[in-house]
Write an enzyme that holds these catalytic residues in place. Structure first.
Site, mmCIF file in Angstrom:
data_model
loop_
_atom_site.group_PDB
_atom_site.id
_atom_site.type_symbol
_atom_site.label_atom_id
_atom_site.label_comp_id
_atom_site.label_asym_id
_atom_site.label_seq_id
_atom_site.Cartn_x
_atom_site.Cartn_y
_atom_site.Cartn_z
ATOM 1 N N LYS A 148 -2.201 -1.488 -3.812
ATOM 2 C CA LYS A 148 -3.060 -0.304 -3.738
ATOM 3 C C LYS A 148 -2.228 0.959 -3.827
ATOM 4 C CE LYS A 148 -5.978 2.066 -0.483
ATOM 5 N NZ LYS A 148 -6.374 2.171 0.881
ATOM 6 N N LYS A 202 0.855 -1.186 0.000
ATOM 7 C CA LYS A 202 0.000 0.000 0.000
ATOM 8 C C LYS A 202 0.891 1.237 0.000
ATOM 9 C CE LYS A 202 -3.456 2.490 2.659
ATOM 10 N NZ LYS A 202 -4.465 2.435 3.715
#
Ligand code: PBG
Length: 323
Positions: free
Chosen positions: A247, A194
């Site tokens: 992400k 992320k």
């Protein structure tokens, strides 16, 4: 070699194009994020994310039914609590907004798979994803809080938990606590790679989780790094992650492809709020064809290697795919 080979032969009409199409997307690959807030009868549209709402649990239940009826298998739940404090205690309160919403959804639509985001930023007064000490998030003290949050979601009936905080060791901490509390059958989808991204801007408005000071660069990844993503994923798998995630998605398709070629676990990609808002805004201005761009974006994420996509487009896309 030309003129023997002519690629246009296999592009001549829709039938042959369908036959040679390499990537198929279907509602099966979508996970739809939802934002639950406190109170009753609340449905507030998020200005930067048209079509997305903050909803109280009673309203959310009918929304969840609609999601299910569109053939989307799963939702991802975020909570906006009534009270926030330094330790984010409302995140692991058994009567918290998320816990109540899980129960309500599971009562009304038991077949809908409920995944919860496990993080503290929506629940802390400072908006950071953990326990603050000397102006930064203390990694190891945060682990216990995240583990309590994950267990409280499982107790409320969540089908899967998804830690998004980016603390080191959180997958192991959550796995150990879930197992100890009798939830060894609850999988963990780890936001493994992320990045610290400006694409989360609209989400922070939606989830009211903007940090009050500083930013998240001491825990989320530097957008410049790809090899580091492979290290993050390796460690999360060792710690017990069942599904790994990259992400954001669009500016990180190379990372999705790299993770896909190195690991065999199911791979999720999060098509984040900013990616959604940009398409919606440009489409509303008449500058692009919103539906076509949406399908092209989703196809590209699957083509890069994602098995599922967490996306605010899930309902729109599922609707189009049914036609
Ligand atoms: C919580 C969390 C965030 C997102 C998912 N979980 C925000 C953040 O890290 O600041 C972003 C989702 C999106 O932008 O759609 N930590």
């Amino acid at each position: 070699m030309f003129p023997v080979h002519r690629f246009r032969r296999l592009r001549k009409n829709e039938a042959i194009r369908r036959m040679v199409r390499e990537t198929a997307i279907s509602p099966d690959c979508f996970i739809y994020p939802l934002f639950v807030t406190y109170g009753r009868g609340v449905k507030k549209e998020i200005p930067s994310m048209p079509g997305c709402y903050q909803e109280s649990a009673d309203v959310l239940v009918s929304h969840a039914k609609e999601v299910h009826s569109l053939g989307i298998p799963a939702i991802l739940l975020f909570g906006i609590p009534e009270t926030k404090d330094e330790l984010g205690t409302s995140a692991y309160d058994e009567k918290g907004v998320v816990q109540d919403a899980i129960k309500a959804i599971k009562d009304a639509v038991p077949e809908l798979y409920v995944i919860t985001d496990v993080c503290l930023c929506e629940f802390t007064s400072h908006g950071h994803c953990g326990f603050i000490e000397n102006g930064d998030v203390n990694n190891d003290k945060t682990l216990a809080l995240l583990a309590m949050e994950a267990v409280s979601h499982a107790k409320a009936g969540a089908d899967m938990v998804a830690p998004s905080d980016m603390m080191d060791g959180r997958v192991a901490a959550i796995r150990t606590s879930l197992d100890r509390e009798g939830f060894s059958d609850i999988p963990i989808m780890s936001y493994a790679a992320k990045y610290s991204s400006a694409f989360y801007g609209p989400f922070r408005e939606a989830a009211e989780s903007t940090p009050r000071f500083g930013d998240r660069r001491s825990y989320q990844m530097d957008p410049a790094n790809k090899r580091e993503a492979l290290k993050e994923v390796t460690l999360d798998i060792e710690e017990g992650a069942d599904i790994i995630m990259v992400k954001p998605a669009l500016a990180y398709l190379d990372v999705i492809a790299a993770v896909k070629s190195s690991f065999v676990l199911p791979l999720a990609a999060y098509n984040v709020s900013g990616e959604y808002s940009m398409v919606k805004a440009a489409a509303a201005s008449g500058w692009i064809d919103g539906d076509r761009i949406m399908m092209e974006v989703l196809t590209s994420i699957v083509r890069a290697g994602a098995d599922f996509i967490l996306t605010y487009f899930a309902k729109d896309a599922a609707g189009l795919l049914r036609k």
